[in-house]
Scaffold this motif. Structure first.
Motif, PDB file in Angstrom:
ATOM      1  N   GLY A 390       4.254  -1.184  -1.133  1.00 20.79           N
ATOM      2  CA  GLY A 390       4.878  -0.157  -1.617  1.00 20.79           C
ATOM      3  C   GLY A 390       4.012   0.374  -2.876  1.00 20.79           C
ATOM      4  O   GLY A 390       4.006   1.744  -2.978  1.00 20.79           O
ATOM      5  N   LEU A 391       3.298  -0.346  -3.690  1.00 18.34           N
ATOM      6  CA  LEU A 391       2.604  -0.008  -4.629  1.00 18.34           C
ATOM      7  C   LEU A 391       1.037   0.849  -4.065  1.00 18.34           C
ATOM      8  O   LEU A 391       0.566   1.628  -4.490  1.00 18.34           O
ATOM      9  CB  LEU A 391       1.935  -1.198  -5.333  1.00 18.34           C
ATOM     10  N   THR A 392       0.734   0.212  -2.825  1.00 18.18           N
ATOM     11  CA  THR A 392      -0.277   0.956  -2.028  1.00 18.18           C
ATOM     12  C   THR A 392      -0.322   2.359  -1.795  1.00 18.18           C
ATOM     13  O   THR A 392      -0.769   3.377  -1.855  1.00 18.18           O
ATOM     14  CB  THR A 392      -0.846   0.050  -0.909  1.00 18.18           C
ATOM     15  N   SER A 393       0.889   2.415  -0.946  1.00 21.36           N
ATOM     16  CA  SER A 393       1.507   3.773  -0.607  1.00 21.36           C
ATOM     17  C   SER A 393       1.985   4.683  -1.722  1.00 21.36           C
ATOM     18  O   SER A 393       1.543   6.100  -1.900  1.00 21.36           O
ATOM     19  CB  SER A 393       2.863   3.689   0.239  1.00 21.36           C
ATOM     20  N   SER A 394       2.360   4.077  -3.112  1.00 18.51           N
ATOM     21  CA  SER A 394       2.531   5.002  -4.344  1.00 18.51           C
ATOM     22  C   SER A 394       1.032   5.419  -4.804  1.00 18.51           C
ATOM     23  O   SER A 394       1.154   6.579  -5.213  1.00 18.51           O
ATOM     24  CB  SER A 394       3.088   4.193  -5.150  1.00 18.51           C
ATOM     25  N   ASP A 395       0.260   4.585  -4.738  1.00 19.06           N
ATOM     26  CA  ASP A 395      -1.114   5.037  -5.064  1.00 19.06           C
ATOM     27  C   ASP A 395      -1.568   6.160  -4.215  1.00 19.06           C
ATOM     28  O   ASP A 395      -2.091   7.064  -4.970  1.00 19.06           O
ATOM     29  CB  ASP A 395      -2.092   3.917  -4.766  1.00 19.06           C
ATOM     30  N   LEU A 396      -1.494   6.189  -3.157  1.00 17.05           N
ATOM     31  CA  LEU A 396      -1.882   7.225  -2.164  1.00 17.05           C
ATOM     32  C   LEU A 396      -0.923   8.717  -2.654  1.00 17.05           C
ATOM     33  O   LEU A 396      -1.694   9.825  -2.764  1.00 17.05           O
ATOM     34  CB  LEU A 396      -1.582   6.813  -0.876  1.00 17.05           C
ATOM     35  N   PHE A 414      -9.304   9.270   2.526  1.00 20.57           N
ATOM     36  CA  PHE A 414      -9.057   8.716   1.369  1.00 20.57           C
ATOM     37  C   PHE A 414      -9.146   7.068   1.259  1.00 20.57           C
ATOM     38  O   PHE A 414      -8.457   6.608   2.151  1.00 20.57           O
ATOM     39  CB  PHE A 414      -7.800   9.394   0.554  1.00 20.57           C
ATOM     40  N   LEU A 415      -9.929   6.700   0.620  1.00 18.58           N
ATOM     41  CA  LEU A 415      -9.830   5.155   0.135  1.00 18.58           C
ATOM     42  C   LEU A 415      -9.717   4.910  -1.396  1.00 18.58           C
ATOM     43  O   LEU A 415     -10.717   5.106  -2.026  1.00 18.58           O
ATOM     44  CB  LEU A 415     -10.958   4.553   0.888  1.00 18.58           C
ATOM     45  N   SER A 416      -8.519   4.365  -1.649  1.00 15.59           N
ATOM     46  CA  SER A 416      -8.471   4.110  -3.146  1.00 15.59           C
ATOM     47  C   SER A 416      -8.326   2.610  -3.401  1.00 15.59           C
ATOM     48  O   SER A 416      -8.369   1.650  -2.508  1.00 15.59           O
ATOM     49  CB  SER A 416      -7.135   4.558  -3.591  1.00 15.59           C
ATOM     50  N   ARG A 417      -8.353   2.213  -4.526  1.00 11.10           N
ATOM     51  CA  ARG A 417      -8.059   0.823  -4.875  1.00 11.10           C
ATOM     52  C   ARG A 417      -7.035   0.397  -4.198  1.00 11.10           C
ATOM     53  O   ARG A 417      -7.142  -1.035  -3.807  1.00 11.10           O
ATOM     54  CB  ARG A 417      -7.922   0.537  -6.351  1.00 11.10           C
ATOM     55  N   GLY A 418      -5.865   1.052  -3.892  1.00 10.64           N
ATOM     56  CA  GLY A 418      -4.635   0.392  -3.428  1.00 10.64           C
ATOM     57  C   GLY A 418      -4.982   0.099  -1.832  1.00 10.64           C
ATOM     58  O   GLY A 418      -4.352  -0.741  -1.637  1.00 10.64           O
ATOM     59  N   VAL A 419      -5.864   0.898  -1.143  1.00 14.47           N
ATOM     60  CA  VAL A 419      -6.000   0.528   0.069  1.00 14.47           C
ATOM     61  C   VAL A 419      -6.699  -0.616   0.343  1.00 14.47           C
ATOM     62  O   VAL A 419      -6.564  -1.466   1.021  1.00 14.47           O
ATOM     63  CB  VAL A 419      -6.974   1.920   0.754  1.00 14.47           C
ATOM     64  N   TYR A 420      -7.911  -0.785  -0.633  1.00 11.73           N
ATOM     65  CA  TYR A 420      -8.509  -1.988  -0.472  1.00 11.73           C
ATOM     66  C   TYR A 420      -7.772  -3.436  -0.807  1.00 11.73           C
ATOM     67  O   TYR A 420      -7.936  -4.357  -0.393  1.00 11.73           O
ATOM     68  CB  TYR A 420      -9.783  -1.862  -1.869  1.00 11.73           C
ATOM     69  N   LEU A 421      -6.839  -3.240  -1.837  1.00  9.96           N
ATOM     70  CA  LEU A 421      -5.923  -4.194  -2.214  1.00  9.96           C
ATOM     71  C   LEU A 421      -5.052  -4.701  -0.868  1.00  9.96           C
ATOM     72  O   LEU A 421      -4.811  -5.847  -0.539  1.00  9.96           O
ATOM     73  CB  LEU A 421      -5.206  -3.898  -3.180  1.00  9.96           C
ATOM     74  N   MET A 422      -4.470  -3.622  -0.249  1.00 13.10           N
ATOM     75  CA  MET A 422      -3.584  -3.678   0.931  1.00 13.10           C
ATOM     76  C   MET A 422      -4.668  -4.643   2.067  1.00 13.10           C
ATOM     77  O   MET A 422      -3.990  -5.401   2.844  1.00 13.10           O
ATOM     78  CB  MET A 422      -3.043  -2.634   1.443  1.00 13.10           C
ATOM     79  N   ALA A 451      -0.528  -8.441  -8.623  1.00 12.89           N
ATOM     80  CA  ALA A 451      -0.681  -8.081 -10.223  1.00 12.89           C
ATOM     81  C   ALA A 451      -1.885  -7.122 -10.338  1.00 12.89           C
ATOM     82  O   ALA A 451      -1.515  -6.240 -11.161  1.00 12.89           O
ATOM     83  CB  ALA A 451      -1.220  -9.471 -10.710  1.00 12.89           C
ATOM     84  N   PHE A 452      -2.834  -7.178  -9.479  1.00 12.22           N
ATOM     85  CA  PHE A 452      -4.005  -6.186  -9.287  1.00 12.22           C
ATOM     86  C   PHE A 452      -3.591  -4.975  -9.106  1.00 12.22           C
ATOM     87  O   PHE A 452      -3.889  -3.803  -9.638  1.00 12.22           O
ATOM     88  CB  PHE A 452      -5.149  -6.886  -8.493  1.00 12.22           C
ATOM     89  N   SER A 453      -2.463  -4.729  -7.951  1.00 11.47           N
ATOM     90  CA  SER A 453      -2.008  -3.563  -7.447  1.00 11.47           C
ATOM     91  C   SER A 453      -0.998  -2.886  -8.636  1.00 11.47           C
ATOM     92  O   SER A 453      -1.235  -1.902  -8.947  1.00 11.47           O
ATOM     93  CB  SER A 453      -1.166  -3.699  -6.523  1.00 11.47           C
ATOM     94  N   VAL A 454      -0.245  -3.734  -9.484  1.00 14.69           N
ATOM     95  CA  VAL A 454       0.414  -3.344 -10.596  1.00 14.69           C
ATOM     96  C   VAL A 454      -0.626  -2.760 -11.591  1.00 14.69           C
ATOM     97  O   VAL A 454      -0.289  -1.497 -12.354  1.00 14.69           O
ATOM     98  CB  VAL A 454       1.308  -4.224 -11.237  1.00 14.69           C
ATOM     99  N   LEU A 455      -1.559  -3.314 -11.906  1.00 19.13           N
ATOM    100  CA  LEU A 455      -2.521  -2.802 -12.818  1.00 19.13           C
ATOM    101  C   LEU A 455      -3.396  -1.636 -12.604  1.00 19.13           C
ATOM    102  O   LEU A 455      -3.418  -0.793 -13.395  1.00 19.13           O
ATOM    103  CB  LEU A 455      -3.681  -4.019 -13.122  1.00 19.13           C
ATOM    104  N   SER A 456      -3.544  -1.484 -11.391  1.00 21.71           N
ATOM    105  CA  SER A 456      -4.257  -0.439 -10.775  1.00 21.71           C
ATOM    106  C   SER A 456      -3.559   0.935 -10.912  1.00 21.71           C
ATOM    107  O   SER A 456      -3.667   1.868 -11.361  1.00 21.71           O
ATOM    108  CB  SER A 456      -4.496  -0.597  -9.196  1.00 21.71           C
ATOM    109  N   ALA A 457      -2.201   0.701 -10.412  1.00 26.54           N
ATOM    110  CA  ALA A 457      -1.283   1.888 -10.652  1.00 26.54           C
ATOM    111  C   ALA A 457      -0.886   2.203 -12.137  1.00 26.54           C
ATOM    112  O   ALA A 457      -1.048   3.391 -12.395  1.00 26.54           O
ATOM    113  CB  ALA A 457       0.380   1.578  -9.946  1.00 26.54           C
ATOM    114  N   LEU A 458      -0.805   1.223 -12.880  1.00 28.85           N
ATOM    115  CA  LEU A 458      -0.776   1.623 -14.403  1.00 28.85           C
ATOM    116  C   LEU A 458      -1.890   2.506 -15.062  1.00 28.85           C
ATOM    117  O   LEU A 458      -1.723   3.167 -15.540  1.00 28.85           O
ATOM    118  CB  LEU A 458      -0.279   0.215 -15.068  1.00 28.85           C
TER     119      LEU A 458
END
Length: 485
Positions: A390-396, A414-422, A451-458
């Protein structure tokens, strides 16, 4: 503006420290699982140096530090300011439930808000209620198998109602107070992007479709993709076009199902539903995906209602995805698509393919992770997988929305931190297949990635929110009093 920039820089430092701390912990746990703790110091030093180089390059790439936005040169920042100030929101058409009663109800509800209440604060309150319901959901029922206290279903129904009402009335409050802005739209759609997966998870819970099977996993991925495509119609055509049955109808159905589970008990979704007998035909069955037949009783040709709701829901949602993509394709094939406006940043066929590919990549890592979890019969992993997805898709979605409103370039593939985390979530489970002893550290790694995904989104949300608020000269959660002439 200087205070905002300083605040943003302080936020960046805090998130960087937390991220490095989490990365260090993640590094240690991985090496511990590999029985290579002795390599912790050199590997950790190498990672720290890479982070330093990335941060240094990010700062040096910014020629307009005064803007408070790293990575933009002076011309790009001027274009961003112009785009934000000149941005105009185009209201989409109303869906079925909105035409019947929701739109009128939201209008009446908004008249009860005090004039000092900021629309973004209304959105945030609804988001907080959904966060409460979702946190309790994964606490009581990590696999979404329908287990948990009966009072949760009533609480969740109330939280979904509050979220839907506040989400639908925040825009009307913005028009009442004259405080509408691009920031408000971004904040609203950003919250929706996160909550889409949560709503899908709640639907799995009320139908008893545990995410230890594949059908709800595929349904969650398809629903999140439909949300992206719906927003892409706005990005590429300039106006979001809704079908009669969209997210609002899904929220209404979710509330009804939650109330059924509270008043009728959790087993109501086990009611058998007859399906065509030809599905079990030997010549037809090989053409039907195995996940689609989960729960199907071949002798009676019935399927539990909960399984039916999840399995067959994929098709109308899939139709919405196809219609959205065709709508965009027709837009670019039309005579007006040759205009310069059609190929603004984030638009154009190349960007469309990049955006769709990005979601496809996220879906692949998510479904792949769940397949590996099912293979190893790990029932504790799907919950964190859904949350990270959910957080990864939200990052996109955040990047797509920012690119649209601020007219910033959308990087190809596009490759974001979210994609790397997923991807990290997938690869740690892939490695466990070949090294079962690594399984002991998986729970820690999963929640560290979450937790890293939450920090990335925030971090991204705070950063872009501060920039846009600075450009518009507004407060995110306050309505500035109008100057008297």
């Amino acid at each position: 503006v200087k205070m905002r920039v300083a605040s943003q820089e302080l936020t960046e430092i805090v998130f960087s420290v937390l991220s490095v701390t989490l990365l260090t912990f993640l590094n240690y746990e991985v090496l511990k699982g590999l029985e290579l703790e002795v390599a912790f110091a050199p590997v950790g030093s190498g990672l720290a140096y890479v982070l330093y180089l990335l941060r240094k390059n990010s700062i040096s790439a910014s020629k307009g530090e005064g803007s408070g936005f790293s990575g933009l040169d002076e011309d790009e920042y001027k274009a961003l300011v112009s785009a934000i100030k000149n941005y105009k929101y185009v209201s989409p058409n109303l869906t079925l439930c909105e035409r019947l009663w929701l739109n009128d109800f939201w209008g009446w509800w908004a008249t009860n808000y005090p004039m000092w209440l900021a629309p973004n604060l209304i959105t945030l309150i609804g988001f907080v209620f959904m966060t409460l319901a979702t946190t309790l959901l994964f606490f009581f029922s990590p696999t979404l198998d329908g287990d948990g206290p009966s009072w949760w279903f009533l609480l969740a129904a109330i939280c979904v109602f509050i979220y839907q009402t506040f989400d639908g009335s925040d825009g009307k409050q913005a028009r009442r107070t004259g405080s509408g802005s691009a920031l408000g739209e971004l904040f609203d759609h950003g919250c929706d992007a996160i909550i889409t997966t949560w709503i899908a998870a709640m639907c799995c819970q009320v139908t008893g479709s545990a995410i230890t099977s594949m059908s709800p996993i595929i349904a969650i991925a398809v629903i999140q993709t439909a949300f992206l495509v719906s927003n892409l119609t706005m990005v590429h055509t300039g106006k979001q076009v809704y079908n009669d049955v969209e997210s609002q109808e899904s929220l209404v159905v979710c509330q009804v199902f939650l109330l059924f589970s509270f008043f009728l008990g959790k087993n109501w979704s086990s009611l058998p539903i007859p399906v065509p007998s030809f599905i079990s035909n030997a010549s037809v069955e090989p053409w039907i995906p195995s996940w689609f037949l989960e729960g199907f009783d071949r002798q009676s040709s019935t399927i539990p209602f909960g399984k039916f709701a999840v399995n067959f829901a994929v098709f109308p949602v899939g139709v919405n995805i196809a219609m959205g993509v065709l709508r965009i394709a027709q837009h670019y094939r039309s005579s007006s698509s040759g205009s310069k406006k059609a190929y603004l940043p984030a638009r154009g066929p190349v960007n469309l393919l990049s955006q769709l590919f990005s979601q496809f990549l996220i879906n692949a890592f998510f479904i792949g992770s769940c397949l590996l979890l099912h293979r190893s019969q790990d029932t504790t992993g799907p919950g964190p997988a859904v949350l990270v997805f959910g957080l990864t898709s939200s990052d996109l979605m955040f990047h797509v929305l920012i690119s649209r409103v601020c007219l910033l370039r959308f990087p190809p593939f596009f490759l974001s931190r979210g994609v790397y985390l997923m991807a990290s979530f997938f690869f740690i489970h892939l490695y466990t297949v070949y090294n079962p002893s690594f399984r002991s550290v998986l729970p820690s790694l999963r929640w560290a990635i979450f937790a890293f995904s939450v920090l990335s989104a925030l971090q991204y949300t705070f950063k872009m929110g501060n920039v846009i608020a600075s450009v518009l000269g507004i407060d995110v959660f306050k309505i500035k009093p109008k100057k008297k002439e």
